[in-house]
Enzyme design. Structure first.
Site, PDB file in Angstrom:
ATOM      1  CE  LYS A   1      11.523  18.606 -10.418  1.00  7.44           C
ATOM      2  NZ  LYS A   1      10.250  19.234 -11.440  1.00  7.44           N
TER       3      LYS A   1
ATOM      4  CD  GLU B   1       8.830  11.558 -15.229  1.00  5.72           C
ATOM      5  OE1 GLU B   1       7.948  12.344 -15.765  1.00  5.72           O
ATOM      6  OE2 GLU B   1       9.767  11.940 -14.441  1.00  5.72           O
TER       7      GLU B   1
ATOM      8  CG  HIS C   1      -1.763  -1.278   1.511  1.00  6.60           C
ATOM      9  ND1 HIS C   1      -3.011  -1.327   0.835  1.00  6.60           N
ATOM     10  CD2 HIS C   1      -1.321  -2.364   2.098  1.00  6.60           C
ATOM     11  CE1 HIS C   1      -3.104  -2.683   1.114  1.00  6.60           C
ATOM     12  NE2 HIS C   1      -2.391  -3.135   2.135  1.00  6.60           N
TER      13      HIS C   1
ATOM     14  CB  SER D   1      12.922  21.703 -14.966  1.00  5.79           C
ATOM     15  OG  SER D   1      12.299  22.796 -15.062  1.00  5.79           O
TER      16      SER D   1
END
Ligand code: ARG
Length: 458
Positions: A283, A290, A156, A277
Site C-alpha cells: 500500500k 484524505e 458523474h 499500511s
C-alpha cells in the site's frame, strides 16, 4: 480574576469548577499581541484627553512592552484564576506599574475583546490571502509544466470529453481567486473599530475614538455601541469563506485520491505525503489528501457552532460569545494546515503521462464531436445525438471503439458519414477547435496562464 478585578461586591471566591469552566486564557492567550497593541492605543488616547499624565503613559507603555517580551520568550506566567488574556495582562501590568490601574478607564472587556479579535483576524486574512496566491502560483506552475498532458474530463465520474490537465489546474486557480475575493469582502466588515463602545453604552468620558482608530489602523468606527460589543458577524463571514476554501481544497484532494488509485493511475503523490499500511506491504496511501478532504467537516462544524451560538442571543454582550474564539482559531489553524500539505504535494506531484494518454485515447470520449460534425453537415442536434448513440451501440456490439468501426457500419447508421468524419478522432486537434472563451484549446489555456501570471506577477 483577582478579588480586586472582580469588584468590591463579592464575599465568596469563585468555585474551582466555575474557574475552570469560565476561563478562556488557555486559548485566548493567542490574542496577547493585539491586546497589548489595543491597550497602548487606548492609553495614548487617555493621555491625549488628559486622563493619563505623560509619565504615566510611558510607564504603562514600557510595562506592556515588557510583558509582551516575557510572553514572547515563554517567561510569562498565565493564571487561570485571572480568567482571560485581558485580565492576565492587566494584572501583570499593575503589579509592575501601579498606574496601570488607570488603563481600563472608559473601556470594558466587551469592547476590548471585540477589538482584539478584529485586529487578530485582519492579520490572518491578509496572510491567508497571500497563501491563496502562493497556491495559485503552484497551480499555474503545474499548468505550465503539464500543458501538453491530455486526459479524460469526467462528469458523474464517467469519462466525458478530453481536456488538458492544465485546464483542470486552472479551474482551481479560478476557485482560489473567488476565495481571495470573498476574504477581501469580509475584510471590509472586519476592519471596523469597536473600542469606545464600553460595556454596551459608550462612556461619559470624552474618549477620542477617531484617534484610536488611526492609531490601530482601522478603516472605520463602529456606529452603534450595542451592536459593536455583540457583533460577531465578521467571524461568521470569515469562517464561511474558510469553509469554501476547505471545500475547494477537498475537491482537489479527492481528484488526487482517485487519480493515484491503480484504477486511474494518472498521478503519483510524492513519497513525503504518502503513507504505508501497517499490514499490507504494497500500500501507498494518499493520507495527506484524505485528511485535507476530511477537514472540511470540522471547518463547517465551526461555522454551524458559531451561527448557533449567535441565534437568539439577547442584546448585547453575553458570555456565550466567548465560545467564538476556539471555533475561529481552529478554523484558521485548519486552513493553514491543509495548505501546508496541499501546496508541496501538488507542486511535487508526478504525472503519469502514459496512463493519461492511454485513457484519453478512448475514442468514445469524442462521441460529442461526432454529433457536432453531423450538425456542421446540416443535421439537427437531437437527431445527431440519436445517430451517434446508435453508432456507440454498434461499436460496442462489434467489440471495438468508434474509431475502429469500419466506415460501412457508420454509413449503415447514417449515409451522411464519409471518411472525413474520422478526422474528429485526431487528438490533440480535436481540442484545438475549442476556442471560445473558457474552452480548453492549447491557445486558450496558454493565454489563461499568461493572464494569471500577469495578475499574480510571477
Ligand atoms: N473572555 C471574554 C470573551 O472572550 C472577554 C469578555 C468578558 N466580558 C465580560 N463581561 N465577562 O468574551
Amino acid at each position: 480574576m483577582t478579588h480586586q478585578q472582580r469588584g468590591g461586591r463579592f464575599h465568596e471566591p469563585v468555585a474551582d469548577a466555575m474557574r475552570r469552566f469560565s476561563q478562556s486564557v488557555s486559548f485566548d492567550w493567542r490574542l496577547y499581541r493585539e491586546d497589548i497593541e489595543g491597550s497602548i492605543a487606548h492609553a495614548r488616547m487617555l493621555r491625549k484627553i488628559g486622563i493619563l499624565k505623560p509619565e504615566e503613559l510611558s510607564a504603562i507603555e514600557k510595562g506592556l512592552r515588557q510583558i509582551e517580551k516575557e510572553i514572547e520568550q515563554g517567561e510569562f506566567h498565565w493564571r487561570e484564576d485571572l480568567e482571560d488574556v485581558h485580565m492576565n495582562i492587566e494584572a501583570a501590568l499593575t503589579a509592575i506599574v501601579p498606574v496601570g490601574a488607570k488603563l481600563h478607564t472608559g473601556r470594558s472587556r466587551n469592547d476590548q475583546v471585540a477589538t482584539d479579535v478584529r485586529l487578530w483576524l485582519k492579520k490572518v486574512v491578509l496572510r491567508q490571502q497571500s497563501t491563496l496566491q502562493e497556491w495559485q502560483r503552484v497551480l499555474l506552475n503545474r499548468a505550465e509544466r503539464d500543458i501538453d498532458v491530455l486526459l479524460p474530463g469526467y462528469t458523474h465520474l464517467q469519462r466525458a470529453q478530453p481536456v488538458r490537465l492544465a485546464h483542470h489546474w486552472l479551474a482551481y486557480v479560478e476557485m482560489a481567486a473567488r476565495d481571495h475575493d470573498r476574504l477581501q469582502d469580509a475584510l471590509k466588515r472586519i476592519d471596523v473599530l469597536p473600542l469606545g463602545s464600553g460595556a454596551l453604552a459608550g462612556s461619559m468620558l470624552p474618549l477620542d475614538r477617531e484617534f484610536v482608530r488611526r492609531e490601530l489602523g482601522f478603516a472605520a468606527l463602529s456606529r452603534n455601541s450595542m451592536d459593536a460589543v455583540s457583533d460577531r458577524d465578521f467571524i461568521v463571514e470569515y469562517v464561511a469563506a474558510a469553509t469554501l476554501i476547505a471545500v475547494h481544497l477537498s475537491r482537489l484532494a479527492e481528484d488526487l485520491i482517485l487519480w493515484s488509485s491503480a484504477e486511474f493511475d494518472f498521478v503519483r503523490v510524492p513519497d513525503a505525503f504518502a503513507t504505508g499500511s501497517s499490514l499490507m506491504p504494497q500500500k501507498r496511501n494518499p493520507d495527506a489528501a484524505e485528511l485535507a478532504r476530511g477537514k472540511v467537516g470540522r471547518v463547517l462544524g465551526n461555522l454551524v457552532s458559531l451561527v448557533t451560538m449567535l441565534k437568539g442571543l439577547p442584546m448585547t454582550y453575553n458570555r456565550d460569545l466567548q465560545e467564538d474564539k476556539e471555533r475561529l482559531f481552529d478554523t484558521v489553524d485548519t486552513i493553514d494546515g491543509i495548505f501546508s500539505v496541499m501546496i508541496p504535494m501538488v507542486r511535487d506531484l508526478v504525472i503519469r503521462e502514459e496512463a493519461c494518454l492511454k485513457a484519453v485515447e478512448d475514442a468514445q470520449l469524442l462521441a460529442t464531436d461526432v454529433a457536432d460534425w453531423l450538425v456542421t453537415h446540416g443535421v439537427a442536434f437531437r437527431d445527431a445525438h440519436h445517430i451517434v448513440g446508435r453508432l456507440v451501440k454498434v461499436s460496442e456490439e462489434h467489440g471495438c471503439s468508434l474509431r475502429e468501426l469500419p466506415l460501412v457500419e457508420w454509413r449503415k447508421v447514417s449515409p451522411i458519414f464519409d471518411e472525413r468524419v474520422l478526422e474528429v478522432f485526431k487528438l490533440p486537434d480535436a481540442l484545438e477547435k475549442r476556442v471560445m472563451v473558457g474552452a480548453p484549446s492549447r491557445r486558450n489555456v496558454v493565454a489563461a496562464i499568461e493572464e494569471w501570471k500577469g495578475k499574480l506577477s510571477c
